[in-house]
Design an enzyme around this catalytic site. Structure first.
Site, short mmCIF file in Angstrom:
data_model
loop_
_atom_site.label_atom_id
_atom_site.label_comp_id
_atom_site.label_asym_id
_atom_site.label_seq_id
_atom_site.Cartn_x
_atom_site.Cartn_y
_atom_site.Cartn_z
CB SER A 224 -0.93 -0.17 1.20
OG SER A 224 -1.71 0.87 1.50
CG HIS B 12 -4.71 -1.32 -1.99
ND1 HIS B 12 -5.46 -0.31 -1.45
CD2 HIS B 12 -3.73 -1.57 -1.09
CE1 HIS B 12 -4.96 0.02 -0.28
NE2 HIS B 12 -3.91 -0.73 -0.03
#
Lengths: 75, 244
Positions: free
Chosen positions: B124, B147
């Site tokens: 992330s 993501h």
């Protein structure tokens, strides 16, 4: 109970505010440490926050090591 | 050979003190000896571990990287003339976007050579931190989850919130594409691809794949990372300027 949620755990099960005051950042020999107070009125090292790798080789700076409350400076 | 080095150290200490020390070591650390190193080192090491804490303080049982710790450390590294290089070690699940980007920007603007190494995971918001350094490494087994930006547990009430999130995501994408060799198209493709993460969009990129996509420079461990850092330090001494 099954709790299926995307909410982080600490949002649902709020930790007692006392938990936050248990740990503290202090300076010992000029090195920042995350510490917690023990029953024997000493600081116990939780995490060494130094960026100097040499500080991690000293046994007195390792997690679990203790030093007197009076030895800690706040900055 | 190493053993030989430590022997003079032990024999120098008085016997009684040594025994007492050994006892406290066993009690506190479960081990008997840690080598002593007193000389100053020119390479410092910054660890980005656990969750990257944002504006809300996490409960103490969480392992977290706090920006109020990391940012002054980066400032201190920039100022200290004895420090010539910085090794950034990442094993993070991600966390706060603003805090993560702040750390990434601080590392990117550091005038000293920096090398990052992703061990375990650099997920992330760990991705921009990993690419912010002058050179990046990833171990064979390490993974990086790419993501879209999301709000944990909070509900998007108005379309403006969505637009705000979209803009925040754009900042992450721009930072990553600026500081690594990955193209915006490829990064977005990984970010929005379906079927890789269970019931979620995004991709979990494993070490060699991250290098193949151009996200990370090389697969390697601590030896390669330090060798590269020393190379960069030498190069800088000879008058080269840091590119990133």
């Amino acid at each position: 109970m099954i709790l299926y949620t995307i909410m982080p755990e600490h949002f649902i099960f709020q930790v007692d505010s006392d938990e936050y005051t248990k740990q503290k950042v202090v300076y010992y020999d000029g090195i920042p440490f995350l510490v917690q107070e023990t029953e024997t009125k000493e600081w116990e090292i939780v995490r060494n926050l130094s960026t100097n790798p040499a500080h991690f080789l000293e046994q007195k700076y390792a997690p679990g090591a203790r030093f007197p409350l009076s030895m800690a400076a706040t900055s | 050979m190493e053993k030989k080095q430590y022997i003079p150290f032990e024999s120098e200490e008085p016997q009684e003190e040594k025994q007492e020390q050994a006892a406290t070591n066993i009690q506190q650390l479960g081990q008997t000896n840690i080598p002593q190193m007193t000389q100053d080192t020119n390479i410092h090491c910054l660890t980005i571990i656990g969750q990257i804490e944002g504006h809300i303080q996490l409960p103490p049982q969480n392992k977290a990287t706090k920006y109020e710790h990391v940012i002054p450390q980066i400032v201190a590294i920039e100022q200290n003339p004895n420090i010539e290089g910085l090794l950034v070690i990442l094993n993070t699940v991600g966390g706060d976007v603003e805090a993560g980007l702040a750390i990434a920007e601080m590392l990117a603007s550091l005038s000293k050579p920096t090398v990052s190494i992703v061990l375990g995971g650099g997920h992330s918001i760990g991705v921009p931190i990993a690419v912010s350094c002058d050179y990046s490494f990833i171990t064979e087994t390490a993974t990086m989850t790419i993501h879209p930006v999301r709000l944990t547990g909070l509900v998007i009430g108005v379309p403006q919130t969505f637009e705000y999130l979209d803009k925040m995501q754009e900042r992450v994408v721009r930072f990553v594409t600026k500081h690594s060799k990955i193209t915006e198209e490829k990064f977005k493709e990984l970010m929005f691809s379906k079927g890789n993460l269970t019931r979620d969009i995004g991709t979990n990129v494993v070490g060699p794949d991250a290098v193949q996509y151009g996200l990370i420079d090389e697969v390697g461990g601590v030896a390669q990372a330090l060798q590269k850092l020393r190379q960069l330090i030498e190069w800088k001494k000879e008058g080269g300027t840091m590119l990133q």
